[in-house]
Write a protein that holds these residues in place. Structure first.
Motif, PDB file in Angstrom:
ATOM      1  N   UNK A 130       0.816  -1.212   0.000  1.00  0.00           N
ATOM      2  CA  UNK A 130       0.000   0.000   0.000  1.00  0.00           C
ATOM      3  C   UNK A 130       0.852   1.265   0.000  1.00  0.00           C
ATOM      4  N   UNK A 131       2.021   1.228   0.643  1.00  0.00           N
ATOM      5  CA  UNK A 131       2.830   2.451   0.691  1.00  0.00           C
ATOM      6  C   UNK A 131       3.284   2.865  -0.701  1.00  0.00           C
ATOM      7  N   UNK A 132       3.460   1.897  -1.613  1.00  0.00           N
ATOM      8  CA  UNK A 132       3.950   2.198  -2.958  1.00  0.00           C
ATOM      9  C   UNK A 132       2.914   2.938  -3.807  1.00  0.00           C
ATOM     10  N   UNK A 133       1.663   2.904  -3.386  1.00  0.00           N
ATOM     11  CA  UNK A 133       0.596   3.554  -4.147  1.00  0.00           C
ATOM     12  C   UNK A 133      -0.057   4.686  -3.352  1.00  0.00           C
ATOM     13  N   UNK A 134       0.612   5.156  -2.315  1.00  0.00           N
ATOM     14  CA  UNK A 134       0.082   6.233  -1.473  1.00  0.00           C
ATOM     15  C   UNK A 134       0.962   7.470  -1.619  1.00  0.00           C
ATOM     16  N   UNK A 135       0.338   8.653  -1.657  1.00  0.00           N
ATOM     17  CA  UNK A 135       1.094   9.897  -1.801  1.00  0.00           C
ATOM     18  C   UNK A 135       0.502  10.968  -0.892  1.00  0.00           C
ATOM     19  N   UNK A 136       1.362  11.846  -0.414  1.00  0.00           N
ATOM     20  CA  UNK A 136       0.947  12.819   0.587  1.00  0.00           C
ATOM     21  C   UNK A 136       0.208  14.021   0.003  1.00  0.00           C
ATOM     22  N   UNK A 137       0.522  14.403  -1.225  1.00  0.00           N
ATOM     23  CA  UNK A 137      -0.143  15.553  -1.850  1.00  0.00           C
ATOM     24  C   UNK A 137       0.014  15.463  -3.362  1.00  0.00           C
ATOM     25  N   UNK A 138      -0.590  16.417  -4.071  1.00  0.00           N
ATOM     26  CA  UNK A 138      -0.559  16.385  -5.529  1.00  0.00           C
ATOM     27  C   UNK A 138       0.860  16.546  -6.081  1.00  0.00           C
ATOM     28  N   UNK A 139       1.657  17.393  -5.441  1.00  0.00           N
ATOM     29  CA  UNK A 139       3.026  17.599  -5.917  1.00  0.00           C
ATOM     30  C   UNK A 139       3.844  16.322  -5.766  1.00  0.00           C
ATOM     31  N   UNK A 149      17.203   2.360   7.980  1.00  0.00           N
ATOM     32  CA  UNK A 149      17.725   3.694   8.291  1.00  0.00           C
ATOM     33  C   UNK A 149      16.965   4.371   9.419  1.00  0.00           C
ATOM     34  N   UNK A 150      15.693   4.002   9.613  1.00  0.00           N
ATOM     35  CA  UNK A 150      14.855   4.664  10.613  1.00  0.00           C
ATOM     36  C   UNK A 150      14.979   4.070  12.006  1.00  0.00           C
ATOM     37  N   UNK A 151      15.444   2.829  12.097  1.00  0.00           N
ATOM     38  CA  UNK A 151      15.549   2.212  13.415  1.00  0.00           C
ATOM     39  C   UNK A 151      14.188   2.115  14.083  1.00  0.00           C
ATOM     40  N   UNK A 152      14.027   2.784  15.220  1.00  0.00           N
ATOM     41  CA  UNK A 152      12.758   2.751  15.947  1.00  0.00           C
ATOM     42  C   UNK A 152      11.859   3.926  15.554  1.00  0.00           C
ATOM     43  N   UNK A 153      12.208   4.627  14.508  1.00  0.00           N
ATOM     44  CA  UNK A 153      11.405   5.766  14.073  1.00  0.00           C
ATOM     45  C   UNK A 153      10.018   5.341  13.654  1.00  0.00           C
ATOM     46  N   UNK A 154       9.047   6.209  13.902  1.00  0.00           N
ATOM     47  CA  UNK A 154       7.654   5.870  13.604  1.00  0.00           C
ATOM     48  C   UNK A 154       7.095   6.649  12.418  1.00  0.00           C
ATOM     49  N   UNK A 155       7.893   7.553  11.828  1.00  0.00           N
ATOM     50  CA  UNK A 155       7.415   8.330  10.682  1.00  0.00           C
ATOM     51  C   UNK A 155       7.179   7.394   9.505  1.00  0.00           C
ATOM     52  N   UNK A 156       5.973   7.379   8.935  1.00  0.00           N
ATOM     53  CA  UNK A 156       5.689   6.455   7.840  1.00  0.00           C
ATOM     54  C   UNK A 156       6.261   6.948   6.513  1.00  0.00           C
ATOM     55  N   UNK A 157       6.554   6.003   5.642  1.00  0.00           N
ATOM     56  CA  UNK A 157       6.994   6.334   4.285  1.00  0.00           C
ATOM     57  C   UNK A 157       5.871   6.001   3.317  1.00  0.00           C
ATOM     58  N   UNK A 158       5.616   6.916   2.391  1.00  0.00           N
ATOM     59  CA  UNK A 158       4.652   6.677   1.321  1.00  0.00           C
ATOM     60  C   UNK A 158       5.255   7.154   0.013  1.00  0.00           C
ATOM     61  N   UNK A 159       4.737   6.610  -1.086  1.00  0.00           N
ATOM     62  CA  UNK A 159       5.164   7.082  -2.394  1.00  0.00           C
ATOM     63  C   UNK A 159       5.824   5.998  -3.231  1.00  0.00           C
ATOM     64  N   UNK A 160       5.897   6.267  -4.526  1.00  0.00           N
ATOM     65  CA  UNK A 160       6.445   5.311  -5.488  1.00  0.00           C
ATOM     66  C   UNK A 160       7.907   5.576  -5.796  1.00  0.00           C
ATOM     67  N   UNK A 161       8.571   6.440  -5.026  1.00  0.00           N
ATOM     68  CA  UNK A 161       9.928   6.843  -5.389  1.00  0.00           C
ATOM     69  C   UNK A 161      10.925   5.700  -5.319  1.00  0.00           C
ATOM     70  N   UNK A 162      10.779   4.772  -4.369  1.00  0.00           N
ATOM     71  CA  UNK A 162      11.691   3.632  -4.302  1.00  0.00           C
ATOM     72  C   UNK A 162      11.505   2.742  -5.530  1.00  0.00           C
ATOM     73  N   UNK A 163      10.264   2.538  -5.932  1.00  0.00           N
ATOM     74  CA  UNK A 163       9.976   1.738  -7.124  1.00  0.00           C
ATOM     75  C   UNK A 163      10.529   2.412  -8.375  1.00  0.00           C
ATOM     76  N   UNK A 164      10.365   3.719  -8.456  1.00  0.00           N
ATOM     77  CA  UNK A 164      10.889   4.469  -9.597  1.00  0.00           C
ATOM     78  C   UNK A 164      12.411   4.425  -9.620  1.00  0.00           C
TER      79      UNK A 164
END
Length: 313
Positions: free
Chosen positions: A153-162, A205-220
């Motif tokens: 799901x993270x690969x198809x989720x984005x935070x804003x239009x930009x 890289x995040x260790x115990x960090x809780x900030x979620x990652x979204x977006x297709x940038x890793x796939x790209x």
């Protein structure tokens, strides 16, 4: 600005999977994320006084945890001094990213002004509830949300239009290039598995960090790296844009390997320059994880070990 653009994108019928992935990303964003509240920075915890207090309480928390748990905390965090207010503000910002502290921070006892601490606990509890109700947290990938479905799901989720537009711009040009070169099945595998590899890099890289990652940038990034290796000896078309004035935009033919310094090395430099656990909003480690997978897949494809059919039909 300069980006690789090897294929004539007007011939959309040649890239059915690329266009399907683009349409799917847009559809999911409009259906789920468009108009959703993404910002919770109006909490009093994000004011200077709130960050300072959070940092001081988190400092006490670090003194009370086991050596093994403390070892999971970045070294730069352990070196901060409670006597320095500026450092406590930075520590407070990091504390709100620590999944362990986010879950239990308001259930511990602290030294200091108990009235102030009680109000902080109320603000902290409200922040945690609102944070975990965010769509980015529920659909993203993080140390707190890393179930099997989150990797997809993270690969198809984005935070804003930009964010959506910037990823889809590269997905169109590189997805089409990989699909034309290696076929739809290989392109889909590189996209999805590159996203998984990017997620692994992000969590590492995040260790115990809780900030979620979204977006297709890793796939790209995986598609970029795959094409760079699989078509290493070619001179491909790049689109350059300086301004809309005549002769300040157009196409130029350059080596495929120019992709490395333009994009992949830039991600590596940014990753090294970012303090561990205190990211800038760009998941450089995810880009690098996707790129490493793309390089590996490109090598396998180039030397003939991938024998998948060239289309999904």
């Amino acid at each position: 600005m300069i980006i690789p653009c090897p294929e004539d994108l007007k011939q959309v019928q040649r890239f059915p999977l690329t266009m399907t992935l683009v349409a799917l990303n847009v559809f999911i964003f409009i259906l789920i994320f468009s108009g959703a509240r993404m910002d919770i920075s109006d909490s009093r915890l994000f004011e200077i006084e709130g960050l300072n207090l959070t940092g001081r309480l988190y400092y006490q928390y670090l003194q009370s945890i086991s050596p093994d748990a403390l070892a999971e905390t970045p070294h730069w965090v352990q070196k901060l001094k409670s006597s320095d207010s500026d450092q406590m503000v930075v520590l407070g910002a990091y504390a709100l990213r620590d999944s362990r502290f986010l879950d239990l921070g308001d259930q511990r006892d602290y030294r200091g002004d108990q009235v102030q601490i009680l109000r902080w606990k109320e603000d902290f509890s409200k922040f945690r509830t609102e944070y975990k109700e965010q769509l980015m947290f529920r659909f993203g990938l993080s140390s707190s949300m890393k179930g099997p479905l989150a990797w997809l799901t993270y690969q198809f989720s984005h935070s804003n239009w930009l964010h959506l537009f910037s990823n889809l711009m590269f997905l169109v040009v590189m997805g089409a290039a990989v699909e034309a070169l290696a076929g739809s099945t290989t392109m889909l595998l590189v996209y999805l598995l590159g996203g998984v590899a990017g997620g692994m890099g992000f969590l590492w890289s995040q260790g115990v960090g809780t900030v979620p990652m979204v977006g297709a940038s890793a796939s790209v990034s995986a598609l970029l790296a795959f094409y760079c290796v699989a078509e290493a000896k070619a001179r491909v078309r790049y689109l350059f844009f300086v301004s809309p004035m005549p002769e300040h935009y157009g196409y130029i033919y350059l080596p495929t390997l120019l992709i490395i310094p333009l994009f992949l090395l830039a991600d590596l430099a940014s990753f090294w320059a970012t303090p561990e656990g205190l990211g800038t909003g760009v998941a450089y480690a995810a880009h690098l994880g996707g790129s490493l997978f793309g390089i590996l897949a490109g090598v396998i494809h180039r030397f003939g070990f991938l024998t998948h059919p060239k289309s999904l039909t």
